[in-house]
Design a protein around this motif. Structure first.
Motif, PDB file in Angstrom:
ATOM      1  N   LEU A   1       0.942  -1.058  -0.096  1.00  0.00           N
ATOM      2  CA  LEU A   1      -0.054  -0.091   0.049  1.00  0.00           C
ATOM      3  C   LEU A   1       0.748   1.233  -0.027  1.00  0.00           C
ATOM      4  CD1 LEU A   1      -3.217   0.183   0.759  1.00  0.00           C
ATOM      5  CD2 LEU A   1      -2.149   1.579   2.796  1.00  0.00           C
TER       6      LEU A   1
ATOM      7  N   THR B   1      -2.067   8.252   8.239  1.00  0.00           N
ATOM      8  CA  THR B   1      -1.420   7.161   9.171  1.00  0.00           C
ATOM      9  C   THR B   1      -0.401   7.697   9.793  1.00  0.00           C
ATOM     10  OG1 THR B   1      -1.771   5.591   7.197  1.00  0.00           O
ATOM     11  CG2 THR B   1      -0.392   4.893   8.773  1.00  0.00           C
TER      12      THR B   1
ATOM     13  N   GLY C   1       0.658  -5.812  10.002  1.00  0.00           N
ATOM     14  CA  GLY C   1       0.087  -5.411   8.770  1.00  0.00           C
ATOM     15  C   GLY C   1       1.223  -4.318   8.356  1.00  0.00           C
ATOM     16  N   THR C   2       2.467  -4.498   8.316  1.00  0.00           N
ATOM     17  CA  THR C   2       3.380  -3.423   8.280  1.00  0.00           C
ATOM     18  C   THR C   2       3.544  -2.936   6.722  1.00  0.00           C
ATOM     19  OG1 THR C   2       5.608  -2.477   8.823  1.00  0.00           O
ATOM     20  CG2 THR C   2       5.560  -4.639   7.843  1.00  0.00           C
ATOM     21  N   GLY C   3       3.064  -3.525   5.768  1.00  0.00           N
ATOM     22  CA  GLY C   3       3.441  -3.265   4.192  1.00  0.00           C
ATOM     23  C   GLY C   3       4.697  -2.704   3.899  1.00  0.00           C
TER      24      GLY C   3
ATOM     25  N   CYS D   1       6.219   1.338   6.925  1.00  0.00           N
ATOM     26  CA  CYS D   1       6.229   3.044   7.193  1.00  0.00           C
ATOM     27  C   CYS D   1       6.034   3.069   8.721  1.00  0.00           C
ATOM     28  CB  CYS D   1       5.168   3.553   6.480  1.00  0.00           C
ATOM     29  SG  CYS D   1       3.484   2.875   6.486  1.00  0.00           S
TER      30      CYS D   1
ATOM     31  N   ASP E   1       3.409  -9.125   8.550  1.00  0.00           N
ATOM     32  CA  ASP E   1       2.640  -9.029   7.388  1.00  0.00           C
ATOM     33  C   ASP E   1       2.446 -10.457   6.791  1.00  0.00           C
ATOM     34  OD1 ASP E   1       1.980  -6.176   5.677  1.00  0.00           O
ATOM     35  OD2 ASP E   1       1.657  -8.428   4.821  1.00  0.00           O
ATOM     36  N   VAL E   2       1.320 -10.550   6.439  1.00  0.00           N
ATOM     37  CA  VAL E   2       1.120 -11.853   5.749  1.00  0.00           C
ATOM     38  C   VAL E   2       1.506 -12.108   4.312  1.00  0.00           C
ATOM     39  CG1 VAL E   2      -1.142 -11.551   4.821  1.00  0.00           C
ATOM     40  CG2 VAL E   2      -1.117 -13.651   5.733  1.00  0.00           C
TER      41      VAL E   2
ATOM     42  N   ALA F   1       3.579 -13.475   9.347  1.00  0.00           N
ATOM     43  CA  ALA F   1       2.580 -13.760  10.324  1.00  0.00           C
ATOM     44  C   ALA F   1       1.175 -13.349  10.141  1.00  0.00           C
ATOM     45  CB  ALA F   1       2.922 -13.392  11.893  1.00  0.00           C
ATOM     46  N   ASN F   2       0.168 -14.507  10.257  1.00  0.00           N
ATOM     47  CA  ASN F   2      -1.177 -14.074  10.232  1.00  0.00           C
ATOM     48  C   ASN F   2      -1.469 -13.012  11.350  1.00  0.00           C
ATOM     49  OD1 ASN F   2      -3.888 -13.937   9.757  1.00  0.00           O
ATOM     50  ND2 ASN F   2      -4.315 -16.250   9.410  1.00  0.00           N
ATOM     51  N   LEU F   3      -1.732 -11.877  11.334  1.00  0.00           N
ATOM     52  CA  LEU F   3      -1.855 -10.696  12.451  1.00  0.00           C
ATOM     53  C   LEU F   3      -0.956 -11.069  13.486  1.00  0.00           C
ATOM     54  CD1 LEU F   3      -5.795 -10.954  12.461  1.00  0.00           C
ATOM     55  CD2 LEU F   3      -4.185  -9.411  11.082  1.00  0.00           C
TER      56      LEU F   3
ATOM     57  N   ASN G   1      -2.264  -0.413  11.036  1.00  0.00           N
ATOM     58  CA  ASN G   1      -3.202   0.228   9.957  1.00  0.00           C
ATOM     59  C   ASN G   1      -3.661  -1.042   8.928  1.00  0.00           C
ATOM     60  OD1 ASN G   1      -4.447   1.570   7.937  1.00  0.00           O
ATOM     61  ND2 ASN G   1      -2.553   2.168   6.937  1.00  0.00           N
TER      62      ASN G   1
ATOM     63  N   PRO H   1      -6.300  -3.763   7.016  1.00  0.00           N
ATOM     64  CA  PRO H   1      -7.189  -3.417   5.790  1.00  0.00           C
ATOM     65  C   PRO H   1      -8.573  -3.324   6.524  1.00  0.00           C
ATOM     66  CG  PRO H   1      -6.083  -5.569   5.499  1.00  0.00           C
ATOM     67  CD  PRO H   1      -5.555  -4.944   6.937  1.00  0.00           C
TER      68      PRO H   1
ATOM     69  N   GLU I   1      -5.363  -7.314  -0.994  1.00  0.00           N
ATOM     70  CA  GLU I   1      -5.506  -7.869   0.586  1.00  0.00           C
ATOM     71  C   GLU I   1      -4.929  -6.671   1.514  1.00  0.00           C
ATOM     72  OE1 GLU I   1      -3.799  -8.765  -2.025  1.00  0.00           O
ATOM     73  OE2 GLU I   1      -1.460  -8.786  -1.270  1.00  0.00           O
ATOM     74  N   ALA I   2      -4.273  -5.514   1.083  1.00  0.00           N
ATOM     75  CA  ALA I   2      -3.930  -4.669   1.922  1.00  0.00           C
ATOM     76  C   ALA I   2      -5.376  -3.515   2.052  1.00  0.00           C
ATOM     77  CB  ALA I   2      -2.735  -3.726   1.263  1.00  0.00           C
TER      78      ALA I   2
HETATM   79  C1  SAM Z   1      -3.730  -1.142   4.903  1.00  0.00           C
HETATM   80  S1  SAM Z   1      -2.171  -1.966   4.640  1.00  0.00           S
HETATM   81  C2  SAM Z   1      -1.128  -0.972   5.790  1.00  0.00           C
HETATM   82  C3  SAM Z   1       0.478  -0.941   5.366  1.00  0.00           C
HETATM   83  C4  SAM Z   1       1.192   0.020   6.130  1.00  0.00           C
HETATM   84  N1  SAM Z   1       1.181  -0.140   7.551  1.00  0.00           N
HETATM   85  C5  SAM Z   1       0.627   1.392   5.651  1.00  0.00           C
HETATM   86  O1  SAM Z   1       0.074   2.048   6.953  1.00  0.00           O
HETATM   87  O2  SAM Z   1       0.741   1.977   4.768  1.00  0.00           O
HETATM   88  C6  SAM Z   1      -2.443  -3.434   5.305  1.00  0.00           C
HETATM   89  C7  SAM Z   1      -1.365  -4.497   5.711  1.00  0.00           C
HETATM   90  O3  SAM Z   1      -1.791  -5.741   6.092  1.00  0.00           O
HETATM   91  C8  SAM Z   1      -1.332  -6.837   5.443  1.00  0.00           C
HETATM   92  N2  SAM Z   1      -2.286  -7.716   5.948  1.00  0.00           N
HETATM   93  C9  SAM Z   1      -3.626  -8.310   5.591  1.00  0.00           C
HETATM   94  N3  SAM Z   1      -4.228  -9.210   6.132  1.00  0.00           N
HETATM   95  C10 SAM Z   1      -3.114  -9.474   7.106  1.00  0.00           C
HETATM   96  C11 SAM Z   1      -2.947 -10.754   7.858  1.00  0.00           C
HETATM   97  N4  SAM Z   1      -4.010 -11.532   8.221  1.00  0.00           N
HETATM   98  N5  SAM Z   1      -2.027 -10.890   8.794  1.00  0.00           N
HETATM   99  C12 SAM Z   1      -0.811  -9.787   8.627  1.00  0.00           C
HETATM  100  N6  SAM Z   1      -0.806  -8.948   7.893  1.00  0.00           N
HETATM  101  C13 SAM Z   1      -1.923  -8.921   6.947  1.00  0.00           C
HETATM  102  C14 SAM Z   1      -1.432  -6.523   4.007  1.00  0.00           C
HETATM  103  O4  SAM Z   1      -0.545  -7.422   3.396  1.00  0.00           O
HETATM  104  C15 SAM Z   1      -0.931  -4.888   4.199  1.00  0.00           C
HETATM  105  O5  SAM Z   1       0.521  -4.913   3.896  1.00  0.00           O
END
Ligand code: SAM
Length: 289
Positions: free
Chosen positions: A91, A97, A128-130, A133, A151-152, A178-180, A194, A196, A217-218
């Motif tokens: 993202l 943010t 969900g570090t993307g 940032c 991040d997943v 990791a999943n969450l 941050n 989804p 997925e983001a």
């Molecule tokens: C809204 S983006 C935020 C990215 C970054 N933190 C930012 O603020 O720009 C959400 C992030 O959560 C990750 N994500 C989605 N489902 C997830 C899960 N179950 N476990 C871990 N990360 C997940 C996505 O891959 C994405 O990178």
């Protein structure tokens, strides 16, 4: 062609294709093509563009005209004063943010009367570090904190790690696939995220560029938008120390429902962004859970 007419024709072209802020986009892509700053564009408006520069500027404009966000063309976005690499795997970090980042040192400093000092090392996990940032901004802001980021998406983690390395912050953050928060441990002072949070049912209200080019997925959590947050809140509660904070980005659409999910937490507050949209949900794990 000289730089000034090249810029003018680019503005006309982007305007005709309905690209928002056409001047800003035309300038940004010309600065990217010439690897220069805005001052240079105006100081050298009569400079001739080489054939190669014209071709590269032309293809950057083609991409932008078909809707590709400028940040995916230039490969960069600034966040919290940091120059971050971005690709379509992550993202594009948004200015709002930064309110999540701001909350952490503020809450870490604030103490109730009679409350003990915070632990010497503050432990933070960004879910969900993307691009990384939030974690990177916190690493810069809180030099003594222990920071984890999950991040997943393997592709997103690769970009986050590359950003950490470029900013020489790689020793400050532990990245986890990791999943969450599954398998990440406990005793954190802060869970920040941050997540989804857009519902598939509201997809038609999301900008076309976001839908077409940013990772699905983001952005999307599931049919209602709350699906990730519903899973994250109990996991955050288990991962936090008593009195630890959860700080999470939200939207106006899900603010009320997200707050309700935190009904048995303490000190719940919602901060609005500069456009007065509810943006950051903060809640504290009770001392006696
Ligand atoms: C809204 S983006 C935020 C990215 C970054 N933190 C930012 O603020 O720009 C959400 C992030 O959560 C990750 N994500 C989605 N489902 C997830 C899960 N179950 N476990 C871990 N990360 C997940 C996505 O891959 C994405 O990178």
């Amino acid at each position: 062609m000289q730089l000034k007419p090249a810029l003018h024709s680019a503005i006309e072209r982007l305007t005709a294709r309905g690209v928002p802020s056409p001047r800003m986009n035309a300038e940004l892509l010309l600065m990217f093509t010439l690897d220069c700053d805005r001052a240079y564009l105006y100081a050298h408006s009569e400079r001739e563009l080489t054939k190669d520069e014209q071709a590269r500027y032309g293809s950057a404009l083609d991409e932008r005209a078909r809707g590709v966000p400028a940040q995916y063309i230039t490969g960069h976005q600034e966040f919290w004063g940091l120059d971050l690499i971005v690709t379509p795997a992550v993202l594009i970090p948004r200015p709002e943010t930064e309110h999540v980042v701001e909350s952490v040192p503020e809450l870490a400093r604030a103490r109730e009367p009679g409350e003990e000092s915070p632990p010497r090392v503050i432990r933070i996990v960004d879910v969900g570090t993307g691009s990384g940032c939030i974690a990177l901004a916190l690493a810069k802001e809180l030099p003594k904190a222990e920071i984890h980021a999950t991040d997943v998406s393997y592709a997103a983690l690769e970009i986050a790690r590359a950003n950490a390395a470029r900013l020489r912050l790689e020793d400050r953050i532990r990245f986890h696939h990791a999943n969450l928060l599954e398998g990440i441990g406990s005793e954190f002072d802060f869970v920040v995220s941050n997540p989804p949070y857009v519902g598939e049912s509201e997809a038609d209200q999301v900008q076309l560029e976001v839908r077409k080019f940013e990772p699905r997925e983001a952005v999307f959590a599931g049919p209602t938008g709350l699906e990730i947050i519903e899973r994250l809140i109990p996991q955050a509660r288990a991962a936090l120390r008593p009195t630890g904070w959860m700080v999470m980005e939200i939207s106006g659409t899900i603010a009320k429902r997200s707050k309700e999910l935190l009904h048995d937490w303490d000190q719940i507050s919602i901060l609005s962004d500069l456009q007065s949209i509810p943006r950051v949900l903060r809640a504290r794990k009770p001392r006696d859970p």
